[in-house]
Design a protein around this motif. Structure first.
Motif, PDB file in Angstrom:
ATOM      1  N   THR A  54       0.847  -1.186   0.000  1.00 41.71           N
ATOM      2  CA  THR A  54       0.000   0.000   0.000  1.00 41.71           C
ATOM      3  C   THR A  54       0.879   1.231   0.000  1.00 41.71           C
ATOM      4  OG1 THR A  54      -1.871   1.062   1.120  1.00 41.71           O
ATOM      5  CG2 THR A  54      -0.138   0.193   2.510  1.00 41.71           C
ATOM      6  N   ILE A  55       0.294   2.371  -0.345  1.00 37.30           N
ATOM      7  CA  ILE A  55       1.018   3.640  -0.339  1.00 37.30           C
ATOM      8  C   ILE A  55       0.180   4.651   0.433  1.00 37.30           C
ATOM      9  CG2 ILE A  55       1.914   5.531  -1.738  1.00 37.30           C
ATOM     10  CD1 ILE A  55       2.531   3.577  -3.927  1.00 37.30           C
ATOM     11  N   PHE A  56       0.738   5.190   1.515  1.00 37.02           N
ATOM     12  CA  PHE A  56       0.028   6.163   2.336  1.00 37.02           C
ATOM     13  C   PHE A  56       0.075   7.546   1.681  1.00 37.02           C
ATOM     14  CE2 PHE A  56       0.248   2.858   5.429  1.00 37.02           C
ATOM     15  CZ  PHE A  56      -0.770   3.112   6.341  1.00 37.02           C
ATOM     16  N   PRO A  57      -0.874   8.425   2.030  1.00 38.05           N
ATOM     17  CA  PRO A  57      -0.874   9.776   1.444  1.00 38.05           C
ATOM     18  C   PRO A  57       0.426  10.546   1.670  1.00 38.05           C
ATOM     19  CG  PRO A  57      -2.970   9.338   2.530  1.00 38.05           C
ATOM     20  CD  PRO A  57      -2.078   8.184   2.854  1.00 38.05           C
ATOM     21  N   SER A  58       1.176  10.218   2.725  1.00 36.64           N
ATOM     22  CA  SER A  58       2.433  10.931   2.991  1.00 36.64           C
ATOM     23  C   SER A  58       3.426  10.789   1.848  1.00 36.64           C
ATOM     24  CB  SER A  58       3.063  10.427   4.291  1.00 36.64           C
ATOM     25  OG  SER A  58       3.284   9.024   4.237  1.00 36.64           O
ATOM     26  N   VAL A  59       3.310   9.707   1.061  1.00 34.12           N
ATOM     27  CA  VAL A  59       4.236   9.464  -0.043  1.00 34.12           C
ATOM     28  C   VAL A  59       4.024  10.460  -1.179  1.00 34.12           C
ATOM     29  CG1 VAL A  59       4.998   7.712  -1.728  1.00 34.12           C
ATOM     30  CG2 VAL A  59       4.471   7.050   0.609  1.00 34.12           C
ATOM     31  N   VAL A 334       6.168   3.071   1.003  1.00 34.40           N
ATOM     32  CA  VAL A 334       4.906   2.805   1.709  1.00 34.40           C
ATOM     33  C   VAL A 334       4.453   4.053   2.449  1.00 34.40           C
ATOM     34  CG1 VAL A 334       3.802   1.410   3.512  1.00 34.40           C
ATOM     35  CG2 VAL A 334       5.442   0.351   1.934  1.00 34.40           C
ATOM     36  N   TRP A 335       5.348   4.659   3.208  1.00 37.99           N
ATOM     37  CA  TRP A 335       5.054   5.923   3.881  1.00 37.99           C
ATOM     38  C   TRP A 335       6.311   6.768   3.978  1.00 37.99           C
ATOM     39  CZ3 TRP A 335       8.155   6.357   8.057  1.00 37.99           C
ATOM     40  CH2 TRP A 335       8.435   5.244   8.859  1.00 37.99           C
ATOM     41  N   TYR A 336       6.106   8.046   4.311  1.00 37.60           N
ATOM     42  CA  TYR A 336       7.192   9.033   4.398  1.00 37.60           C
ATOM     43  C   TYR A 336       7.012   9.855   5.661  1.00 37.60           C
ATOM     44  CZ  TYR A 336       9.293  13.649   3.589  1.00 37.60           C
ATOM     45  OH  TYR A 336       9.982  14.821   3.742  1.00 37.60           O
ATOM     46  N   TYR A 337       8.139  10.161   6.318  1.00 32.83           N
ATOM     47  CA  TYR A 337       8.103  11.019   7.514  1.00 32.83           C
ATOM     48  C   TYR A 337       9.266  12.005   7.414  1.00 32.83           C
ATOM     49  CZ  TYR A 337       8.055  12.472  12.428  1.00 32.83           C
ATOM     50  OH  TYR A 337       7.997  13.209  13.592  1.00 32.83           O
ATOM     51  N   TYR A 338       9.020  13.258   7.772  1.00 34.83           N
ATOM     52  CA  TYR A 338      10.069  14.282   7.733  1.00 34.83           C
ATOM     53  C   TYR A 338      10.586  14.525   9.141  1.00 34.83           C
ATOM     54  CZ  TYR A 338      12.466  18.712   6.958  1.00 34.83           C
ATOM     55  OH  TYR A 338      13.420  19.700   6.901  1.00 34.83           O
ATOM     56  N   ASN A 339      11.881  14.288   9.339  1.00 41.47           N
ATOM     57  CA  ASN A 339      12.465  14.486  10.673  1.00 41.47           C
ATOM     58  C   ASN A 339      13.492  15.611  10.694  1.00 41.47           C
ATOM     59  OD1 ASN A 339      12.367  13.777  13.390  1.00 41.47           O
ATOM     60  ND2 ASN A 339      14.248  12.573  13.237  1.00 41.47           N
ATOM     61  N   HIS A 340      13.322  16.617   9.838  1.00 48.31           N
ATOM     62  CA  HIS A 340      13.923  17.937   9.973  1.00 48.31           C
ATOM     63  C   HIS A 340      15.376  18.089   9.524  1.00 48.31           C
ATOM     64  CE1 HIS A 340      10.357  19.164  12.240  1.00 48.31           C
ATOM     65  NE2 HIS A 340      10.466  18.021  12.876  1.00 48.31           N
ATOM     66  N   ASP A 341      16.222  17.052   9.666  1.00 46.77           N
ATOM     67  CA  ASP A 341      17.652  17.284   9.384  1.00 46.77           C
ATOM     68  C   ASP A 341      18.339  15.959   9.060  1.00 46.77           C
ATOM     69  OD1 ASP A 341      20.126  18.566   9.134  1.00 46.77           O
ATOM     70  OD2 ASP A 341      19.764  19.834  10.884  1.00 46.77           O
ATOM     71  N   ASP A 342      19.579  16.078   8.675  1.00 50.23           N
ATOM     72  CA  ASP A 342      20.429  14.958   8.272  1.00 50.23           C
ATOM     73  C   ASP A 342      20.319  13.803   9.266  1.00 50.23           C
ATOM     74  OD1 ASP A 342      22.457  13.329   7.363  1.00 50.23           O
ATOM     75  OD2 ASP A 342      23.949  14.919   7.221  1.00 50.23           O
ATOM     76  N   THR A 343      20.012  12.617   8.747  1.00 54.77           N
ATOM     77  CA  THR A 343      19.888  11.428   9.582  1.00 54.77           C
ATOM     78  C   THR A 343      20.873  10.378   9.075  1.00 54.77           C
ATOM     79  OG1 THR A 343      17.538  11.893   9.986  1.00 54.77           O
ATOM     80  CG2 THR A 343      18.311   9.664  10.463  1.00 54.77           C
TER      81      THR A 343
END
Length: 535
Positions: A54-59, A334-343
């Motif tokens: 599945t693909i979440f809207p965040s993608v 599948v999903w995407y999350y933004y964590n602000h900076d270089d990881t």
């Protein structure tokens, strides 16, 4: 879409649950006393064990393409973790979830460290575009440890030209900043095979194939072309395949600091060119079968973290702060999350009450001088944030050099008496004023339990030892070459001693020993023990 997704997840979990056999009701007492044959347990097809495609809207924030060498995507062949139950340490942080504490054991309360041996690498003073790299090991630089069987030993003696008189059944493999791969007798610290020159700087952690005699090496800084990743065939003791810069990549930098891992029969390897690769494996070679390339907000980021795998989902962060979950069957996000900076630190996964949860944090790089390290816990199925701990950190400039704050390490989950905690080395915490520290957080809500100050920065990933009472002790190092033993429940420093030059590399644990490389040229095997016990 989300309701459909949870229905599929529920069906998957239900299918994986145990079944019970209930005797059928009968009309007479005599028939009721008769034993009935147990129904055979249903074998769950592999496709029913996969998490949903599945693909979440965040993608929608992600622009991506997937190239397949063959007509159709290649699904995983199984969901086995080929690393978890092995005594060997063949990949960065040992297993698919990247959450191993390595199973170190000690007696009593460890309060001393003894150096069992030191192995010295060469020192390369050639100039590159990014300076001179010398020798020893850099970030993340974790060694490989393997204990060979009698059959393996016989195969090497029959075919490998690189064995020395010190070749034995326990070996350490480590890639060096001096462009060489070294092979070390774990017991003696002497060369077990002749080193192999891979022509370019190796900064990241190599990976040993769990089923083949392949060693996978990523190059970090170029002296010459080709520049990318490569395969060493241990049976032939030579480099048998080299992948150069990918001409189709959406980002031009071709380094591979990420450590690859085998999942479902395939090798997955993330690159700093903004691509995730899926390879078919054979002895001495790889065949690229699928590639994911992506951009977020028009930019193709580089991936230095190592992909973490739960079932058929893979997770990684990149140097723009993006965190992606990818279906490894199709290679689609599948999903995407933004964590602000270089990881750069690798994501750690743990299943809690049937749900995979992810732990990760970012650096202070893109945000500016005074900013925030975001330490987060995410739901691995949906990408939803469970909690977020904001740690104010600083970026420091000394001359022409910039020292980023935040987290470079891979976190360590608490076990034994420290269950419920997670530990990470953090740089330049503005709250405490520490250049470096070991930070302990509660996994339930992200609240901070304590911080142990260091006199300097710390990029190395902490590891664990347990005693006979299941008390947990943390071994870690800092950039001044100090080695520490810390009581996990309280943060009490039981031992601190300067041993190396700069421990930015991550250690491995074997029994009551830790093996780790240092900047300069030293590789160390250290014995962790209580003073009044024998080594």
């Amino acid at each position: 879409m989300r309701h459909k997704y949870f229905a599929l997840v529920a069906a998957t979990l239900l299918a994986c649950s145990c079944t019970t056999n209930t005797p059928k009701a009968n009309d007479t007492d005599s028939e009721a006393d008769t034993l009935t044959a147990a129904e055979p347990e249903r074998i769950i097809p592999l496709e029913e064990q996969f998490l949903p495609d599945t693909i979440f809207p965040s993608v929608e924030s992600v622009t991506f393409v997937v190239d397949h060498a063959d007509t159709l995507p290649a699904p995983l062949k199984d969901l086995d973790d080929r690393y978890a139950d092995s005594p060997n340490v063949m990949a960065f942080r040992k297993n698919l979830l990247r959450n191993a504490d390595f199973g170190g054991t000690v007696e009593g309360t460890p309060d001393t460290i003894e150096v069992a041996w030191r192995f010295d690498t060469d020192n390369d003073q050639r100039e590159t575009k990014f300076g001179r790299w010398g020798g020893g090991t850099g970030w993340s630089g974790q060694p490989v440890y393997v204990r060979w069987s009698a059959d393996d030993m016989a195969a090497f003696r029959a075919s490998s030209p690189g064995l020395t008189d010190d070749f034995d059944d326990e070996e350490i493999f480590i890639g060096s900043l001096c462009n060489k791969v070294y092979f070390i007798n774990y017991k003696t610290g002497k060369p077990s095979r002749t080193p192999i020159d891979v022509t370019n700087v190796v900064k990241g952690s190599m990976s040993l194939d769990p089923e083949l005699k392949n060693l996978y090496v990523g190059q970090g800084v170029p002296h010459s072309n080709p520049f990318g990743n490569l395969v060493i065939d241990l049976l032939a003791h030579e480099r048998t395949q080299q992948f150069d810069r990918d001409p189709k990549a959406w980002r031009g930098w071709g380094a591979f600091d990420s450590s690859p891992i085998v999942a479902g029969g395939y090798l997955f390897w993330a690159g700093e060119n903004g691509s995730l690769y899926k390879y078919e494996r054979s002895q001495g070679s790889l065949r690229r079968i699928s590639t994911l390339r992506y951009r977020v907000r028009g930019a193709a980021p580089g991936i230095e973290s190592s992909i973490c795998v739960y079932r058929n989902y893979g997770y990684f962060g990149d140097n723009h702060g993006n965190i992606l979950c990818v279906n490894l069957n199709t290679m689609n996000p599948v999903w995407y999350y933004y964590n602000h900076d270089d990881t750069d630190g690798t994501i750690v996964c743990r299943e809690e009450q049937g749900t995979p949860y992810l732990y990760t944090a970012c650096e202070i790089d893109k945000q500016g001088t005074d900013a925030t390290c975001y330490f987060v816990k995410l739901n691995g199925l949906t990408g939803e944030c469970v909690w977020e701990q904001r740690i104010p950190c600083r970026q420091l400039t000394i001359g022409e050099k910039h020292f980023d704050g935040g987290m470079y390490c891979t976190p360590l989950l608490g076990t034994g008496d420290a269950d419920g905690l997670i530990f990470a080395n953090i740089c330049q915490d503005s709250r405490t004023g520490n250049k470096g520290e070991l930070l302990a957080l509660h996994t339930a809500d992200g609240s901070i339990a304590y911080a142990v100050p260091y006199p300097t920065w710390a990029w190395s990933s902490p590891v664990a030892f347990h005693n006979e009472r299941r008390e947990m002790f943390i071994f870690t190092g800092d950039s001044h070459g100090n080695a520490y033993i810390i009581r996990a429940t309280t943060g009490e420093v039981l031992y601190r001693q300067r041993i190396g030059n700069n421990f930015e590399s991550s250690p491995i644990v074997v029994g009551n020993t830790a093996v780790v490389g240092s900047r300069g040229n030293g590789i160390y095997k250290m014995v962790i023990r209580q003073r009044d016990t024998n080594p």
